[in-house]
Design a protein around this motif. Structure first.
Motif, mmCIF file in Angstrom:
data_model
loop_
_atom_site.group_PDB
_atom_site.id
_atom_site.type_symbol
_atom_site.label_atom_id
_atom_site.label_comp_id
_atom_site.label_asym_id
_atom_site.label_seq_id
_atom_site.Cartn_x
_atom_site.Cartn_y
_atom_site.Cartn_z
ATOM 1 N N ASN A 17 0.735 -1.293 -0.189
ATOM 2 C CA ASN A 17 -0.557 -0.215 0.401
ATOM 3 C C ASN A 17 0.778 1.546 0.024
ATOM 4 O O ASN A 17 0.689 1.920 1.006
ATOM 5 N N LEU A 18 1.252 1.047 -1.061
ATOM 6 C CA LEU A 18 3.006 2.485 -1.134
ATOM 7 C C LEU A 18 2.888 2.348 -2.519
ATOM 8 O O LEU A 18 3.333 2.150 -3.859
ATOM 9 N N PRO A 19 1.372 3.907 -2.536
ATOM 10 C CA PRO A 19 1.308 4.328 -4.307
ATOM 11 C C PRO A 19 2.441 4.725 -4.868
ATOM 12 O O PRO A 19 3.282 5.470 -4.350
ATOM 13 N N GLY A 20 2.658 4.765 -6.130
ATOM 14 C CA GLY A 20 3.764 4.458 -7.070
ATOM 15 C C GLY A 20 5.028 4.017 -6.757
ATOM 16 O O GLY A 20 6.053 4.919 -7.439
ATOM 17 N N LEU A 21 5.450 3.498 -6.036
ATOM 18 C CA LEU A 21 6.644 2.592 -5.562
ATOM 19 C C LEU A 21 6.649 1.595 -6.395
ATOM 20 O O LEU A 21 5.260 0.257 -6.858
ATOM 21 N N ARG A 22 7.924 1.757 -7.718
ATOM 22 C CA ARG A 22 7.748 0.673 -8.504
ATOM 23 C C ARG A 22 9.153 -0.201 -8.006
ATOM 24 O O ARG A 22 10.148 0.461 -7.593
ATOM 25 N N SER A 23 9.547 -1.441 -8.930
ATOM 26 C CA SER A 23 10.980 -1.731 -8.380
ATOM 27 C C SER A 23 11.271 -3.563 -10.237
ATOM 28 O O SER A 23 10.661 -2.911 -10.887
ATOM 29 N N TRP A 24 12.813 -2.575 -9.454
ATOM 30 C CA TRP A 24 13.266 -2.920 -11.279
ATOM 31 C C TRP A 24 14.464 -4.245 -11.199
ATOM 32 O O TRP A 24 15.209 -3.932 -10.384
ATOM 33 N N PRO A 25 14.364 -5.254 -11.571
ATOM 34 C CA PRO A 25 15.023 -6.176 -11.083
ATOM 35 C C PRO A 25 16.885 -5.845 -12.432
ATOM 36 O O PRO A 25 16.791 -5.037 -13.074
ATOM 37 N N LEU A 26 18.016 -5.830 -11.495
ATOM 38 C CA LEU A 26 19.146 -6.559 -12.082
ATOM 39 C C LEU A 26 19.529 -7.830 -12.816
ATOM 40 O O LEU A 26 19.325 -8.853 -11.754
ATOM 41 N N THR A 27 19.801 -7.329 -14.235
ATOM 42 C CA THR A 27 20.403 -9.287 -14.902
ATOM 43 C C THR A 27 21.055 -9.585 -13.969
ATOM 44 O O THR A 27 22.401 -8.544 -13.746
ATOM 45 N N HIS A 28 20.842 -10.246 -14.083
ATOM 46 C CA HIS A 28 21.720 -11.764 -13.660
ATOM 47 C C HIS A 28 22.702 -11.369 -12.107
ATOM 48 O O HIS A 28 23.259 -12.433 -11.378
ATOM 49 N N TYR A 29 21.448 -10.759 -11.115
ATOM 50 C CA TYR A 29 22.229 -10.912 -9.628
ATOM 51 C C TYR A 29 20.533 -10.496 -8.743
ATOM 52 O O TYR A 29 19.438 -10.291 -9.726
ATOM 53 N N PRO A 30 20.227 -11.029 -7.763
ATOM 54 C CA PRO A 30 19.126 -11.400 -7.490
ATOM 55 C C PRO A 30 18.529 -10.135 -6.838
ATOM 56 O O PRO A 30 18.672 -10.640 -5.094
ATOM 57 N N TYR A 31 18.858 -8.745 -7.087
ATOM 58 C CA TYR A 31 18.666 -7.613 -6.386
ATOM 59 C C TYR A 31 17.355 -6.995 -7.210
ATOM 60 O O TYR A 31 17.273 -6.935 -8.179
ATOM 61 N N LEU A 32 16.850 -6.435 -6.314
ATOM 62 C CA LEU A 32 15.930 -5.210 -7.115
ATOM 63 C C LEU A 32 15.736 -3.887 -6.361
ATOM 64 O O LEU A 32 16.250 -3.692 -5.132
ATOM 65 N N VAL A 33 15.550 -2.684 -7.396
ATOM 66 C CA VAL A 33 15.526 -1.356 -7.591
ATOM 67 C C VAL A 33 14.198 -0.822 -6.878
ATOM 68 O O VAL A 33 13.988 -1.149 -8.008
ATOM 69 N N PHE A 34 14.151 -0.405 -5.493
ATOM 70 C CA PHE A 34 12.991 -0.133 -5.387
ATOM 71 C C PHE A 34 13.182 1.625 -5.728
ATOM 72 O O PHE A 34 13.873 2.164 -5.157
ATOM 73 N N TYR A 35 12.157 2.352 -6.330
ATOM 74 C CA TYR A 35 12.299 3.365 -6.649
ATOM 75 C C TYR A 35 10.319 4.155 -6.707
ATOM 76 O O TYR A 35 9.565 3.515 -6.562
ATOM 77 N N VAL A 36 10.877 5.066 -6.625
ATOM 78 C CA VAL A 36 9.015 6.427 -6.433
ATOM 79 C C VAL A 36 9.429 7.076 -8.017
ATOM 80 O O VAL A 36 10.362 8.275 -8.199
ATOM 81 N N GLU A 37 8.926 7.589 -8.846
ATOM 82 C CA GLU A 37 8.667 8.773 -10.054
ATOM 83 C C GLU A 37 8.427 9.882 -9.473
ATOM 84 O O GLU A 37 7.241 9.938 -8.995
ATOM 85 N N ARG A 38 9.127 11.123 -9.429
ATOM 86 C CA ARG A 38 8.657 12.088 -8.855
ATOM 87 C C ARG A 38 8.739 13.304 -10.619
ATOM 88 O O ARG A 38 9.018 12.620 -11.321
ATOM 89 N N SER A 39 8.016 13.753 -10.241
ATOM 90 C CA SER A 39 7.730 15.502 -11.104
ATOM 91 C C SER A 39 9.663 15.358 -12.274
ATOM 92 O O SER A 39 9.277 15.799 -13.096
ATOM 93 N N ASP A 40 10.521 15.677 -11.743
ATOM 94 C CA ASP A 40 11.670 15.894 -11.815
ATOM 95 C C ASP A 40 12.980 14.889 -11.390
ATOM 96 O O ASP A 40 13.685 15.695 -11.663
ATOM 97 N N HIS A 41 12.609 14.335 -11.197
ATOM 98 C CA HIS A 41 13.427 13.140 -10.843
ATOM 99 C C HIS A 41 12.835 12.107 -10.353
ATOM 100 O O HIS A 41 12.300 11.258 -10.445
ATOM 101 N N VAL A 42 14.084 10.409 -9.805
ATOM 102 C CA VAL A 42 13.565 9.287 -10.058
ATOM 103 C C VAL A 42 13.770 9.168 -7.911
ATOM 104 O O VAL A 42 15.211 8.988 -8.020
ATOM 105 N N ASP A 43 13.142 9.232 -7.936
ATOM 106 C CA ASP A 43 13.617 8.817 -6.026
ATOM 107 C C ASP A 43 13.744 7.636 -5.876
ATOM 108 O O ASP A 43 12.974 6.619 -5.328
#
Length: 109
Positions: A62-88
């Protein structure tokens, strides 16, 4: 679309440092360098196309806007939120860990 700058939070930077330290302690220098390359590639993709990350954990936590992206060949996920002028960038977590517990532990989200 123009790429947005990525702004990693302190905890995301610490996550990356912890992962690199683990690889180095294990004597896996090649893996550490590969991790850095995979992270840079993930950051580039997120910067150019932030809306393409998975919203799975946004719904689960229940964290609106939260997204994740997997790293290629590594078991890691990057969690982020898109803002109007940057990616947090919030975290870079090992995918086999208890993601919901680690994410809900963060007080300023």
């Amino acid at each position: 679309m123009r790429a947005k700058p990525l702004v990693p939070r302190e905890q995301a930077q610490q996550d990356v440092e912890d992962a690199l330290a683990y690889y180095m302690v294990e004597g896996a220098e090649v893996a550490a360098f590969g991790f850095i390359d995979a992270l840079e590639q993930a950051y580039a993709n997120i910067s150019r196309h932030p809306a393409t990350g998975s919203p799975r954990y946004a719904h689960q936590l229940n964290l609106p806007g939260l997204r994740s992206w997997p790293l290629t060949h590594y078991p890691y996920l990057v969690f982020y939120v898109e803002r109007s002028d940057h990616v947090d960038v919030w975290r870079a977590l090992q995918a086999r860990r208890d993601i919901p517990a680690l994410m809900l532990d963060l007080e300023d989200f």
